[in-house]
Design a protein around this motif. Sequence first.
Motif, PDB file in Angstrom:
ATOM      1  N   ARG A  49      12.886 -11.399  -3.584  1.00  0.00           N
ATOM      2  CA  ARG A  49      11.540 -10.906  -3.320  1.00  0.00           C
ATOM      3  C   ARG A  49      11.178  -9.785  -4.288  1.00  0.00           C
ATOM      4  O   ARG A  49      12.080  -9.114  -4.819  1.00  0.00           O
ATOM      5  N   VAL A  50       9.921  -9.571  -4.513  1.00  0.00           N
ATOM      6  CA  VAL A  50       9.472  -8.414  -5.271  1.00  0.00           C
ATOM      7  C   VAL A  50       9.308  -7.270  -4.275  1.00  0.00           C
ATOM      8  O   VAL A  50       8.456  -7.332  -3.387  1.00  0.00           O
ATOM      9  N   VAL A  51      10.139  -6.236  -4.422  1.00  0.00           N
ATOM     10  CA  VAL A  51      10.108  -5.098  -3.505  1.00  0.00           C
ATOM     11  C   VAL A  51       9.323  -3.974  -4.185  1.00  0.00           C
ATOM     12  O   VAL A  51       9.784  -3.393  -5.174  1.00  0.00           O
ATOM     13  N   VAL A  52       8.147  -3.699  -3.670  1.00  0.00           N
ATOM     14  CA  VAL A  52       7.281  -2.661  -4.241  1.00  0.00           C
ATOM     15  C   VAL A  52       7.592  -1.346  -3.545  1.00  0.00           C
ATOM     16  O   VAL A  52       7.736  -1.293  -2.317  1.00  0.00           O
ATOM     17  N   THR A  53       7.703  -0.269  -4.321  1.00  0.00           N
ATOM     18  CA  THR A  53       8.033   1.023  -3.728  1.00  0.00           C
ATOM     19  C   THR A  53       7.259   2.146  -4.400  1.00  0.00           C
ATOM     20  O   THR A  53       6.879   2.054  -5.574  1.00  0.00           O
ATOM     21  N   GLY A  54       7.035   3.198  -3.654  1.00  0.00           N
ATOM     22  CA  GLY A  54       6.305   4.369  -4.136  1.00  0.00           C
ATOM     23  C   GLY A  54       6.080   5.322  -2.985  1.00  0.00           C
ATOM     24  O   GLY A  54       6.433   5.032  -1.841  1.00  0.00           O
ATOM     25  N   VAL A  55       5.496   6.489  -3.287  1.00  0.00           N
ATOM     26  CA  VAL A  55       5.146   7.453  -2.242  1.00  0.00           C
ATOM     27  C   VAL A  55       3.737   7.970  -2.514  1.00  0.00           C
ATOM     28  O   VAL A  55       3.184   7.778  -3.601  1.00  0.00           O
ATOM     29  N   GLY A  56       3.161   8.613  -1.526  1.00  0.00           N
ATOM     30  CA  GLY A  56       1.832   9.186  -1.705  1.00  0.00           C
ATOM     31  C   GLY A  56       0.790   8.125  -2.002  1.00  0.00           C
ATOM     32  O   GLY A  56       0.807   7.024  -1.453  1.00  0.00           O
ATOM     33  N   LYS A  57      -0.132   8.467  -2.900  1.00  0.00           N
ATOM     34  CA  LYS A  57      -1.197   7.517  -3.254  1.00  0.00           C
ATOM     35  C   LYS A  57      -0.618   6.267  -3.905  1.00  0.00           C
ATOM     36  O   LYS A  57      -1.110   5.163  -3.693  1.00  0.00           O
ATOM     37  N   SER A  58       0.449   6.446  -4.687  1.00  0.00           N
ATOM     38  CA  SER A  58       1.094   5.274  -5.286  1.00  0.00           C
ATOM     39  C   SER A  58       1.652   4.359  -4.212  1.00  0.00           C
ATOM     40  O   SER A  58       1.685   3.139  -4.368  1.00  0.00           O
ATOM     41  N   GLY A  59       2.108   4.957  -3.112  1.00  0.00           N
ATOM     42  CA  GLY A  59       2.599   4.148  -2.004  1.00  0.00           C
ATOM     43  C   GLY A  59       1.497   3.331  -1.369  1.00  0.00           C
ATOM     44  O   GLY A  59       1.686   2.150  -1.045  1.00  0.00           O
ATOM     45  N   HIS A  60       0.319   3.942  -1.202  1.00  0.00           N
ATOM     46  CA  HIS A  60      -0.815   3.202  -0.636  1.00  0.00           C
ATOM     47  C   HIS A  60      -1.200   2.035  -1.549  1.00  0.00           C
ATOM     48  O   HIS A  60      -1.452   0.927  -1.087  1.00  0.00           O
ATOM     49  N   VAL A  61      -1.241   2.310  -2.850  1.00  0.00           N
ATOM     50  CA  VAL A  61      -1.553   1.252  -3.809  1.00  0.00           C
ATOM     51  C   VAL A  61      -0.468   0.178  -3.776  1.00  0.00           C
ATOM     52  O   VAL A  61      -0.750  -1.023  -3.831  1.00  0.00           O
ATOM     53  N   GLY A  62       0.779   0.619  -3.668  1.00  0.00           N
ATOM     54  CA  GLY A  62       1.897  -0.324  -3.636  1.00  0.00           C
ATOM     55  C   GLY A  62       1.822  -1.277  -2.467  1.00  0.00           C
ATOM     56  O   GLY A  62       2.156  -2.466  -2.593  1.00  0.00           O
ATOM     57  N   ARG A  63       1.388  -0.786  -1.304  1.00  0.00           N
ATOM     58  CA  ARG A  63       1.251  -1.658  -0.138  1.00  0.00           C
ATOM     59  C   ARG A  63       0.246  -2.769  -0.425  1.00  0.00           C
ATOM     60  O   ARG A  63       0.457  -3.928  -0.056  1.00  0.00           O
ATOM     61  N   LYS A  64      -0.837  -2.421  -1.083  1.00  0.00           N
ATOM     62  CA  LYS A  64      -1.847  -3.432  -1.389  1.00  0.00           C
ATOM     63  C   LYS A  64      -1.326  -4.417  -2.417  1.00  0.00           C
ATOM     64  O   LYS A  64      -1.559  -5.634  -2.309  1.00  0.00           O
ATOM     65  N   ILE A  65      -0.627  -3.942  -3.430  1.00  0.00           N
ATOM     66  CA  ILE A  65      -0.086  -4.832  -4.449  1.00  0.00           C
ATOM     67  C   ILE A  65       0.904  -5.809  -3.826  1.00  0.00           C
ATOM     68  O   ILE A  65       0.876  -7.017  -4.103  1.00  0.00           O
ATOM     69  N   ALA A  66       1.779  -5.307  -2.949  1.00  0.00           N
ATOM     70  CA  ALA A  66       2.749  -6.180  -2.283  1.00  0.00           C
ATOM     71  C   ALA A  66       2.042  -7.243  -1.457  1.00  0.00           C
ATOM     72  O   ALA A  66       2.434  -8.418  -1.453  1.00  0.00           O
ATOM     73  N   ALA A  67       0.978  -6.841  -0.760  1.00  0.00           N
ATOM     74  CA  ALA A  67       0.231  -7.796   0.063  1.00  0.00           C
ATOM     75  C   ALA A  67      -0.441  -8.859  -0.794  1.00  0.00           C
ATOM     76  O   ALA A  67      -0.453 -10.049  -0.444  1.00  0.00           O
ATOM     77  N   THR A  68      -0.982  -8.451  -1.943  1.00  0.00           N
ATOM     78  CA  THR A  68      -1.643  -9.406  -2.835  1.00  0.00           C
ATOM     79  C   THR A  68      -0.628 -10.375  -3.433  1.00  0.00           C
ATOM     80  O   THR A  68      -0.876 -11.580  -3.504  1.00  0.00           O
ATOM     81  N   LEU A  69       0.511  -9.859  -3.856  1.00  0.00           N
ATOM     82  CA  LEU A  69       1.561 -10.734  -4.392  1.00  0.00           C
ATOM     83  C   LEU A  69       1.992 -11.753  -3.340  1.00  0.00           C
ATOM     84  O   LEU A  69       2.092 -12.953  -3.615  1.00  0.00           O
ATOM     85  N   ALA A  70       2.247 -11.280  -2.128  1.00  0.00           N
ATOM     86  CA  ALA A  70       2.734 -12.170  -1.072  1.00  0.00           C
ATOM     87  C   ALA A  70       1.741 -13.264  -0.741  1.00  0.00           C
ATOM     88  O   ALA A  70       2.111 -14.403  -0.447  1.00  0.00           O
ATOM     89  N   SER A  71       0.449 -12.941  -0.795  1.00  0.00           N
ATOM     90  CA  SER A  71      -0.566 -13.926  -0.409  1.00  0.00           C
ATOM     91  C   SER A  71      -0.923 -14.885  -1.529  1.00  0.00           C
ATOM     92  O   SER A  71      -1.671 -15.834  -1.322  1.00  0.00           O
ATOM     93  N   THR A  72      -0.372 -14.630  -2.728  1.00  0.00           N
ATOM     94  CA  THR A  72      -0.692 -15.502  -3.868  1.00  0.00           C
ATOM     95  C   THR A  72       0.553 -16.189  -4.433  1.00  0.00           C
ATOM     96  O   THR A  72       0.571 -16.585  -5.596  1.00  0.00           O
ATOM     97  N   GLY A  73       1.585 -16.297  -3.613  1.00  0.00           N
ATOM     98  CA  GLY A  73       2.725 -17.120  -4.008  1.00  0.00           C
ATOM     99  C   GLY A  73       3.958 -16.392  -4.488  1.00  0.00           C
ATOM    100  O   GLY A  73       4.962 -17.034  -4.822  1.00  0.00           O
TER     101      GLY A  73
END
Length: 327
Positions: A49-73
């Motif tokens: 799996r692609v494990v996205v990690t970060g903290v603070g604002k980067s963490g918020h962005v990371g959550r969205k990136i992980a969700a987009t990756l997961a929903s697109t294959g």
Amino acid sequence: MTTPDIDHDFLASARRTLSLEQNALRDLSERLDTPFTHACQHMLECRGRVVVTGVGKSGHVGRKIAATLASTGTPSFFVHAGEASHGDLGMLVRDDLVLALSNSGETAELTALLPLFKRLGTTMIAMTGNVSSSLARHADVHLDVSVAQEACPLNLAPTSSTTATLALGDALAIALLEARRFSPEDFALSHPGGTLGKRLLLRVEDLMHTGDELPVVRNDALLSEALIEMTRKGHGFTCVTDERDRLVGIYTDGDLRRTIDRHGDVRQLTINDVMTPGGRTIEAETLAAEAVRVMEDHRITALVVVDTLLRPIGLLKMHDLLRSGIV
């Protein structure tokens, strides 16, 4: 804190923010080169799996990136870098790939994890705004998301930088989607509760009325028998079949009004005398979205579902489509 300026030009402020962020995205686009290709190749070849990690604002962005990756294959999830040091790193396995986000590239919670990533032999892609940072130097691939200026007039609050990071995450996800030849049907499988998922997954057989709910009479039946069947089933019409159980026509509430107007005494009429020959039909395996199109094109509210021998096996009403969320 000073007194707020209630006469502030909010529109000018908004336009300045958008202009600065547009500039950041344009610069990012022009700066993309081989590392982006390498990052995509690593992610495409990842067996975990692609494990996205970060903290603070980067963490918020990371959550969205992980969700987009997961929903697109691209299987992906987010792990907060701070929690990773306290047990959540157990979610990571050797075949996974780490996508680490940090504007400075020196976030303590992330740099503390670098030796652990190396020990696991996990590929790491870093997205930072500092090409000389610890994350950038230790990453297998570094993606530069630096910006000339934050949209914040103090040049402090992460604004242009988070926009650039989020956009680059989208660029990765879409590049991988295209490389995987990810189809609308694939997208629907990961979005079964959404409108697109329903339109691409639901079929007529999932919604149709069958068995005792299906109104059917033989074409030699009296009209009175057909009316009893229509009343008993309550769908506003009945199918009419021949001796081989094949659909030969339908009879509706509207047909009844026309019959009375033309014939007056209807007691001796058979359904064959007054039915509408044929009738609009559809097959059970057809997408429900196609049934919507047929109904709209022909301005009808119900379809008879037939098998390959034209025998009625169900009925589908516009109300069923509305209730399912297809319409």
